[in-house]
Enzyme design. Sequence first.
Site, short mmCIF file in Angstrom:
data_model
loop_
_atom_site.label_atom_id
_atom_site.label_comp_id
_atom_site.label_asym_id
_atom_site.label_seq_id
_atom_site.Cartn_x
_atom_site.Cartn_y
_atom_site.Cartn_z
N SER A 236 -3.35 -4.35 -5.21
CA SER A 236 -3.76 -3.84 -6.44
C SER A 236 -2.73 -2.95 -7.17
O SER A 236 -2.91 -3.53 -8.48
CB SER A 236 -5.03 -3.82 -6.46
OG SER A 236 -5.54 -4.66 -5.97
N CYS B 108 -10.21 -0.01 1.23
CA CYS B 108 -9.55 -1.18 0.72
C CYS B 108 -9.54 -2.05 1.68
O CYS B 108 -10.64 -3.18 1.39
CB CYS B 108 -8.02 -0.77 -0.25
SG CYS B 108 -8.86 -2.10 -1.32
N HIS C 66 -5.09 3.48 -4.02
CA HIS C 66 -6.37 3.59 -4.87
C HIS C 66 -6.73 3.46 -2.89
O HIS C 66 -7.99 3.00 -3.07
CB HIS C 66 -6.83 2.15 -5.43
CG HIS C 66 -6.77 0.58 -5.18
ND1 HIS C 66 -5.25 0.37 -4.81
CD2 HIS C 66 -7.38 0.43 -3.82
CE1 HIS C 66 -5.07 -0.52 -4.64
NE2 HIS C 66 -6.50 -1.67 -4.31
N CYS D 250 -0.94 -1.22 -1.23
CA CYS D 250 -1.82 -2.34 -1.84
C CYS D 250 -1.51 -3.27 -2.40
O CYS D 250 -1.14 -2.73 -3.82
CB CYS D 250 -3.21 -2.31 -1.43
SG CYS D 250 -5.02 -3.12 -1.89
N HIS E 108 0.08 -4.67 -9.18
CA HIS E 108 -0.36 -5.59 -10.68
C HIS E 108 0.10 -4.29 -11.72
O HIS E 108 0.00 -5.28 -12.76
CB HIS E 108 -1.40 -5.91 -10.38
CG HIS E 108 -1.72 -7.33 -9.69
ND1 HIS E 108 -2.87 -6.99 -9.34
CD2 HIS E 108 -1.18 -7.53 -8.41
CE1 HIS E 108 -2.90 -7.84 -8.06
NE2 HIS E 108 -1.51 -8.76 -8.43
ZN LIG Z 1 -6.59 -2.45 -2.41
#
Ligand SMILES: [Zn+2]
Length: 366
Positions: free
Chosen positions: A42, A168, A61, A40, A45
């Site tokens: 995120s 997610c 996650h 993902c 980041h």
């Molecule tokens: Zn995610």
Amino acid sequence: MKIRAAVLYEPKQAFQIETVDLEPPRAGEILVKMAAAGVCHSDYHLVTGDTKHAMPVVAGHEGAGVVEAVGEGVTKIKPGDPVALNWAPNCGECFYCLRDRPNLCTTYVGPLWAGTMMDGTTRLSIGGQPVYHFSAVACFADYVVVPQECCVGLRDDLPLDVAALIGCAVTTGVGAALNTVRVEPGSSIVVFGAGGVGLSIIMGAQLAGAGKIIAVDTNETKGDLAQSFGATDVLINSPDVVQDIRNLTEGRGADYVFEAIGIPAVQEQSLEAVRPAGTVVLVGVSPMGSGTNLPGAIITRQEKTVTGSYYGTANTARDFPLYAELFLKGKLDLERLISRTYKLEQINKAYADMLAGEIARGVIYF
Ligand SMILES: [Zn+2]
Ligand SMILES: [Zn+2]
């Protein structure tokens, strides 16, 4: 125990595959043997530094696996249970939980952002030095210890790679359409960004009976993917995307515009592309500290609404099993989101592929 995990020591570096010490679960915690983890944005980041975090950290996650052991006081989940991991654990008792917004639960925010378990300590270490857990999940590893609030039990006929994506992308995307704004039958929607989340928004909008579904991306492959998931129109690298969207919506703009990337300039375009009294839904997370310039006069005069959507306004205990059931009934084509598979050792390649923009979702199998 010794585990294998992808460790990030500092921003702007690659993930390193390391042997890491993992302590057994303490009271209220669960040891999960991971089966699959989604790649993902995120987590990336953390690499760019757009999300600040204690380092070294084990990211990841979006994951699912099978419970191996439980700590004292864990009653709802037992060894052998398949679980998807929830990266926004909720307490059921705080102001937001009591107002049907468990995705905004405030009880665990401190430890989550500190990169620890709920008691403020880590279960991960290397050479006696703590290694932090991203979002209490840290599932780029073959085993994880997580707070019990991060585990949602699922039926055992659900493939665990699909369960991981429910953790997610699917919940974020489908939930944005079904929970955050409740797309109505026949409505027109635009989705900026046709990755794992954007395609999930398209699936959610289709489930809700949306009429026109316009996907916007910079990559032809993702445009084709979006169409195969139900987009009725696809705009790739359009020189005037706002005008194109208006042309496709009788000059008005769309009823709903979902921004699933997190780029301020695209968020600004989203406001232009939504019709008067329509709603812009900001789903993609923009870099911390960035600003988006939305003209207040337009919002007032044209009664446009701008709303955030965090984790699909999910109630994970309700929504994870719901999405699993919709998948098993053939109403959500979640398996097809998985466009490429990797081993943990290939994680840097997996992120390079994600950045190249050609895949819906990459999944790491353990
Ligand atoms: Zn995610
Ligand atoms: Zn709460």
